[in-house]
Design a protein around this motif. Structure first.
Motif, mmCIF file in Angstrom:
data_model
loop_
_atom_site.group_PDB
_atom_site.id
_atom_site.type_symbol
_atom_site.label_atom_id
_atom_site.label_comp_id
_atom_site.label_asym_id
_atom_site.label_seq_id
_atom_site.Cartn_x
_atom_site.Cartn_y
_atom_site.Cartn_z
ATOM 1 N N PRO A 252 0.821 -1.216 0.000
ATOM 2 C CA PRO A 252 0.000 0.000 0.000
ATOM 3 C C PRO A 252 0.855 1.265 0.000
ATOM 4 C CG PRO A 252 -0.267 -1.267 2.060
ATOM 5 C CD PRO A 252 0.526 -2.103 1.131
ATOM 6 N N GLY A 253 1.962 1.226 0.742
ATOM 7 C CA GLY A 253 2.834 2.405 0.838
ATOM 8 C C GLY A 253 3.430 2.786 -0.511
ATOM 9 N N TYR A 254 3.790 1.775 -1.284
ATOM 10 C CA TYR A 254 4.350 2.047 -2.614
ATOM 11 C C TYR A 254 3.312 2.746 -3.486
ATOM 12 C CZ TYR A 254 6.275 1.315 -7.283
ATOM 13 O OH TYR A 254 6.736 1.512 -8.553
ATOM 14 N N ASN A 255 2.072 2.310 -3.388
ATOM 15 C CA ASN A 255 1.029 2.901 -4.228
ATOM 16 C C ASN A 255 0.662 4.308 -3.766
ATOM 17 O OD1 ASN A 255 0.829 0.753 -6.086
ATOM 18 N ND2 ASN A 255 -0.243 -0.462 -4.540
ATOM 19 N N ILE A 256 0.730 4.552 -2.457
ATOM 20 C CA ILE A 256 0.553 5.935 -1.955
ATOM 21 C C ILE A 256 1.659 6.822 -2.518
ATOM 22 C CG2 ILE A 256 0.760 7.402 0.116
ATOM 23 C CD1 ILE A 256 -1.334 5.956 1.287
ATOM 24 N N GLU A 257 2.884 6.309 -2.508
ATOM 25 C CA GLU A 257 4.030 7.089 -3.001
ATOM 26 C C GLU A 257 3.833 7.501 -4.468
ATOM 27 O OE1 GLU A 257 7.800 5.046 -2.683
ATOM 28 O OE2 GLU A 257 8.915 6.744 -3.515
ATOM 29 N N GLN A 258 3.338 6.556 -5.285
ATOM 30 C CA GLN A 258 3.125 6.859 -6.713
ATOM 31 C C GLN A 258 2.015 7.904 -6.878
ATOM 32 O OE1 GLN A 258 5.630 5.632 -8.330
ATOM 33 N NE2 GLN A 258 6.011 4.509 -6.436
ATOM 34 N N MET A 259 0.942 7.761 -6.091
ATOM 35 C CA MET A 259 -0.162 8.731 -6.138
ATOM 36 C C MET A 259 0.332 10.116 -5.712
ATOM 37 S SD MET A 259 -3.391 7.131 -6.521
ATOM 38 C CE MET A 259 -4.582 7.822 -5.378
ATOM 39 N N ALA A 260 1.138 10.141 -4.658
ATOM 40 C CA ALA A 260 1.601 11.413 -4.085
ATOM 41 C C ALA A 260 2.405 12.220 -5.099
ATOM 42 C CB ALA A 260 2.431 11.157 -2.832
ATOM 43 N N LYS A 261 3.089 11.524 -6.002
ATOM 44 C CA LYS A 261 3.893 12.219 -7.022
ATOM 45 C C LYS A 261 3.017 13.099 -7.907
ATOM 46 C CE LYS A 261 7.466 8.672 -7.425
ATOM 47 N NZ LYS A 261 7.855 7.463 -8.180
ATOM 48 N N ARG A 262 1.740 12.721 -8.033
ATOM 49 C CA ARG A 262 0.828 13.490 -8.892
ATOM 50 C C ARG A 262 -0.021 14.485 -8.097
ATOM 51 N NH1 ARG A 262 0.319 8.141 -10.711
ATOM 52 N NH2 ARG A 262 -1.737 7.954 -9.766
ATOM 53 N N GLY A 263 0.210 14.549 -6.794
ATOM 54 C CA GLY A 263 -0.551 15.483 -5.956
ATOM 55 C C GLY A 263 -0.024 16.903 -6.106
#
Ligand code: MG
Length: 335
Positions: free
Chosen positions: A176-187
């Motif tokens: 889950p943390g990896y997927n949060i990290e990828q999402m955060a890049k587009r925030g």
């Protein structure tokens, strides 16, 4: 020449690694991945470990190209961690130690992370930030102990991220943390969140409740995207971690900082920590996912150090414990 095998199963990663004098011969891992929106429960995780442990063990031996008789010491995670998964893995370590007639060493999981981080990066005496789904600690070595300078007073930072990933129904694959990290890049848009540093300690549970409560409404109203919220959450919790790490470094006059644990492979956390380190003329050390995330080699490495220093665990003391603090262990292998 000493060959150590390490068994790790304190959470949802089952790992078995073999190390020969600082060289990783093999380090296979099998991760229990739950459906989106669900965490991993102790009983199911233990079942996963039982189902895969023999296959992972075979893989570890095959990849290392050694036979059991060449192994000098069997190491396993005593704790901290989830009870049932810990026991399911320890029982295999105990069994093979008796079958192969090898000494056994019980290892503290947190110390496994620290020793693996030191081995891989070459950091000599770093201030350590250990961040994962179950642990959040700032640690420095002093007088034969890894002393805890600061820690979470409620949930671990990784648990905070994992639980927010569940709110957004993000995939747990690879984590889950990896997927949060990828999402955060587009925030892009930052939402101010409660920032809870209390002296040397941090708190995440209030912050998590705050964002959990508001996220559905904020997303529905179009005020913030899920990406914005991932970004805001990461920026806030990582800033808290960098702050307490910097304070510990100042206290210890530390010139090295090492990040270990599953959250430690987050690039944004590494970048923020590096910036802080640069300003202090210190060096940041971090490892990639193969060694950051729970694995068997880290248990082998810490066990190898203990074994070389003359420590073994009597068979009748090879138990597991859910609570096992980093500073309970006397560090016999460092000057
Ligand atoms: Mg860990």
């Amino acid at each position: 020449m000493v060959i150590a095998i390490g068994f790790e199963g304190s959470a949802n990663k089952l790992g078995i690694g073999i190390i020969q004098d600082g060289v990783v011969l093999s380090n296979p891992r099998h991760t229990y991945i739950t459906p989106p929106g669900e965490g991993f429960l102790p009983r199911d995780t233990a079942k996963h470990h039982r189902e895969h442990v023999l296959q992972v063990l075979q893989q570890a031996l095959d990849e290392a190209k050694i036979n059991p008789q060449q192994i000098d010491v069997v190491c396993y995670t005593k704790g901290p961690g989830m009870g049932a998964p810990l026991v399911s893995t320890a029982i295999v370590a105990r069994t093979v130690a008796q079958l192969w007639q090898k000494p056994i060493v019980a290892v503290n999981h947190c110390i496994g992370h620290i020793e693996m981080g030191r081995l891989i990066t070459g950091a000599k005496n770093p201030t350590v930030l250990y961040v994962s789904g179950g642990n959040t600690q700032v640690i420095a070595y002093s007088h034969r102990r890894y002393r805890i300078f600061g820690e979470t007073i409620d949930i671990a930072v990784g648990n905070c991220l994992d639980r927010f990933a569940r709110v957004l129904k993000l995939s747990n694959d690879p984590s889950p943390g990896y997927n949060i990290e990828q999402m955060a890049k587009r925030g892009k848009k930052f939402l101010e969140l409660p920032y809870a540093v209390k002296g040397m300690d941090v708190s995440f549970s209030g912050l998590l409740s705050y964002i959990e409560e508001r996220a559905p409404q904020l997303i529905k109203a179009g005020e913030y995207t899920p990406e914005d919220l991932c970004f805001s959450l990461q920026e806030t919790v990582f800033a808290m971690l960098v702050e307490i790490t910097e304070r510990a470094m100042a206290h210890c006059r530390s010139e090295e900082v090492l990040i270990v644990g599953g959250v430690g492979c987050n690039k944004r956390l590494q970048d923020m920590m590096e910036k802080m380190a640069e300003e202090r003329e210190a060096i940041l050390y971090a490892t990639d996912q193969s060694f950051c995330i729970d694995n068997g080699a880290m248990i082998a490495q810490a066990g190898w150090e203990m074994f070389k220093a003359g420590q073994t665990t009597p068979l009748n003391e090879t138990s597991c414990t859910q609570r096992f603090r980093t500073d309970e262990v006397e560090v016999t292998w460092r000057k």
